[in-house]
Design a protein around this motif. Structure first.
Motif, mmCIF file in Angstrom:
data_model
loop_
_atom_site.group_PDB
_atom_site.id
_atom_site.type_symbol
_atom_site.label_atom_id
_atom_site.label_comp_id
_atom_site.label_asym_id
_atom_site.label_seq_id
_atom_site.Cartn_x
_atom_site.Cartn_y
_atom_site.Cartn_z
ATOM 1 N N LYS A 236 0.823 -1.217 0.000
ATOM 2 C CA LYS A 236 0.000 0.000 0.000
ATOM 3 C C LYS A 236 0.852 1.261 0.000
ATOM 4 O O LYS A 236 0.397 2.316 -0.442
ATOM 5 C CB LYS A 236 -0.937 -0.007 1.208
ATOM 6 C CG LYS A 236 -2.036 -1.058 1.112
ATOM 7 C CD LYS A 236 -2.981 -1.000 2.291
ATOM 8 C CE LYS A 236 -4.081 -2.060 2.179
ATOM 9 N NZ LYS A 236 -5.004 -2.031 3.340
ATOM 10 N N ARG A 237 2.092 1.159 0.482
ATOM 11 C CA ARG A 237 2.963 2.336 0.512
ATOM 12 C C ARG A 237 3.701 2.522 -0.813
ATOM 13 O O ARG A 237 4.495 3.444 -0.961
ATOM 14 C CB ARG A 237 3.928 2.231 1.690
ATOM 15 C CG ARG A 237 3.184 2.297 3.028
ATOM 16 C CD ARG A 237 4.071 2.043 4.219
ATOM 17 N NE ARG A 237 3.278 1.840 5.422
ATOM 18 C CZ ARG A 237 2.911 2.793 6.271
ATOM 19 N NH1 ARG A 237 3.272 4.046 6.053
ATOM 20 N NH2 ARG A 237 2.196 2.517 7.347
ATOM 21 N N LEU A 238 3.448 1.610 -1.758
ATOM 22 C CA LEU A 238 3.966 1.764 -3.119
ATOM 23 C C LEU A 238 2.888 2.307 -4.060
ATOM 24 O O LEU A 238 3.013 2.220 -5.272
ATOM 25 C CB LEU A 238 4.475 0.415 -3.644
ATOM 26 C CG LEU A 238 5.730 -0.146 -2.962
ATOM 27 C CD1 LEU A 238 6.017 -1.556 -3.458
ATOM 28 C CD2 LEU A 238 6.927 0.751 -3.200
ATOM 29 N N LYS A 239 1.845 2.873 -3.471
ATOM 30 C CA LYS A 239 0.728 3.402 -4.254
ATOM 31 C C LYS A 239 1.185 4.472 -5.239
ATOM 32 O O LYS A 239 0.596 4.652 -6.308
ATOM 33 C CB LYS A 239 -0.327 3.975 -3.315
ATOM 34 C CG LYS A 239 -1.638 4.343 -3.979
ATOM 35 C CD LYS A 239 -2.667 4.823 -2.963
ATOM 36 C CE LYS A 239 -3.984 5.185 -3.629
ATOM 37 N NZ LYS A 239 -4.984 5.654 -2.640
ATOM 38 N N PHE A 240 2.262 5.179 -4.886
ATOM 39 C CA PHE A 240 2.768 6.252 -5.751
ATOM 40 C C PHE A 240 3.237 5.736 -7.106
ATOM 41 O O PHE A 240 3.376 6.518 -8.062
ATOM 42 C CB PHE A 240 3.912 6.996 -5.054
ATOM 43 C CG PHE A 240 5.143 6.155 -4.826
ATOM 44 C CD1 PHE A 240 6.140 6.081 -5.777
ATOM 45 C CD2 PHE A 240 5.299 5.440 -3.646
ATOM 46 C CE1 PHE A 240 7.280 5.312 -5.582
ATOM 47 C CE2 PHE A 240 6.431 4.674 -3.430
ATOM 48 C CZ PHE A 240 7.419 4.599 -4.401
ATOM 49 N N LEU A 241 3.463 4.415 -7.225
ATOM 50 C CA LEU A 241 3.876 3.850 -8.510
ATOM 51 C C LEU A 241 2.734 3.894 -9.527
ATOM 52 O O LEU A 241 2.975 3.860 -10.729
ATOM 53 C CB LEU A 241 4.346 2.406 -8.323
ATOM 54 C CG LEU A 241 5.628 2.197 -7.492
ATOM 55 C CD1 LEU A 241 5.891 0.704 -7.294
ATOM 56 C CD2 LEU A 241 6.823 2.867 -8.160
ATOM 57 N N GLY A 242 1.496 3.936 -9.022
ATOM 58 C CA GLY A 242 0.345 4.050 -9.908
ATOM 59 C C GLY A 242 -0.008 2.794 -10.665
ATOM 60 O O GLY A 242 -0.757 2.835 -11.641
ATOM 61 N N SER A 247 3.298 -2.687 -7.948
ATOM 62 C CA SER A 247 3.378 -2.694 -6.484
ATOM 63 C C SER A 247 3.474 -4.114 -5.951
ATOM 64 O O SER A 247 4.255 -4.400 -5.038
ATOM 65 C CB SER A 247 2.153 -2.001 -5.884
ATOM 66 O OG SER A 247 2.115 -0.638 -6.233
#
Length: 368
Positions: A236-242, A247
């Motif tokens: 969930k903290r890799l959400k910035f990858l889009g 992720s």
């Protein structure tokens, strides 16, 4: 994590190792989670948005050294897990759990898990005496039929996993007996009174695991606390990858790295990635058809269940072989005896099987 990786390089062999790196695995995840929980606490103080799960574990105050040592080396599970949040530990030591009020419930729940753990330990010992990796690496195994080899490796993997299940059940029994596992109150029925639950440190869902008909069931039921960690603190903290697939890929890469540096770990988690990717897309396509709904509504559902159960057992063996053998030359040799069936089934999905299945569904749908 860096110290753990150095430890792997210095101590890892081709066999299953019992060294200091095993409890250090648990320690690493606990400290990573603690760091994120403290970070989330600072975000709360600044009024920044947090998910509901993050709010439950966020820490406003930094733990004292005494609290930190107690949390890290909690005697029930510092060697093999399961991991739990510092918030749970803090609630436990500040008497927020009804330990004194529910001693009879605690004793019965702990005894149940203890007996289950001993049962799985016995099953593991019996299973590995019947299904052995040594035999699978022999020339004699090559001489058996391809179907036999697949079923044998699948049953070997199923019993090999009992080693972990038995450990988690035994440690969970200990956590329950301490009173750490409180997980709120539930009603068994609308007429009943509220009853305390003690599954907060559960790391295995036995019925879901034994009845699995797809690999997502294994993920949902096996090593639950580590999976929760991976979801909340990595995925969930890799959400910035889009991109969810990206992720998931990096989450599995982290878990492989956490297990060690041998190629077998990375192959196993790669297998998980391609299988889950295929399963989700296959299910989303086929579940919309009337044929699929009719099959599950008829007596044919029993045959369908048997087929899916066979599929999960067989390819769990395929997936787990590299994890156990670790070294490329060994697991590649065993994959050759299975004619690389997993690669044939799962790798071409996006470019071969998926377009063909979409065409088949479109052709079949108008005739309904």
């Amino acid at each position: 994590m860096t110290y753990l990786l150095v430890g792997y390089v210095m101590t890892e062999s081709e066999d299953y190792d019992i060294t200091w790196t095993m409890p250090h695995c648990v320690l690493t995840l606990k400290l990573i989670a603690l760091a994120f929980d403290l970070w989330d606490g600072k975000k709360m103080l600044r009024g920044l948005p947090l998910s509901e799960n993050n709010r439950l574990t966020a820490l406003i105050d930094t733990p004292t050294l005494e609290e930190l040592i107690g949390f890290i080396y909690f005697p029930a599970c510092f060697l093999v897990g399961p991991i739990f949040s510092f918030r749970r530990y803090l609630d436990f030591i500040t008497d927020k759990f009804p330990v004194n009020l529910d001693r009879e419930i605690i004793a019965s729940r702990a005894m149940k898990r203890l007996l289950q753990g001993l049962g799985y330990l016995i099953a593991f010992q019996v299973g590995i005496s019947v299904f052995s990796m040594k035999y699978m690496m022999s020339d004699e195994f090559w001489e058996t039929s391809i179907i036999y080899r697949h079923f044998y490796s699948g049953l070997w993997a199923h019993f090999a996993l009992y080693k972990y299940i038995s450990c988690w059940l035994l440690t969970e029994a200990s956590c329950i007996r301490f009173g750490l596992s409180f997980n709120g109150y539930v009603k068994k029925s609308p007429e009943d009174n509220l009853v305390s639950t003690w599954d907060g440190c559960s790391n295995i869902k036995l019925m879901r695991f034994e009845g699995a008909t797809k690999f997502q069931h294994y993920i949902d039921s096996f090593n639950c606390n580590t999976n929760y960690f991976a979801a909340e603190y990595v995925y969930k903290r890799l959400k910035f990858l889009g991109n969810r697939n990206l992720s998931q890929f990096f989450t599995l890469l982290f878990l492989a790295l956490w297990h060690g540096t041998r190629s077998g770990y990375y192959m196993t988690f790669f297998n998980e990635f391609i299988i889950i990717y295929m399963e989700k897309e296959f299910e989303s396509i086929i579940s919309k058809t009337n044929l699929y709904k009719k099959l599950w509504a008829s007596k044919a559902k029993y045959l369908l269940y048997a087929f899916l159960k066979t599929y999960t057992i067989v390819f769990m063996g395929w997936s787990l072989i590299p994890f156990d053998l670790k070294v490329f030359s060994k697991w590649w040799q065993l994959y050759a005896t299975l004619y690389f069936s997993g690669f044939i089934v799962f790798l071409p999905w996006a470019y071969v099987y998926k377009p063909a299945l979409n065409k088949l569904v479109k052709w079949y749908t108008p005739s309904q």
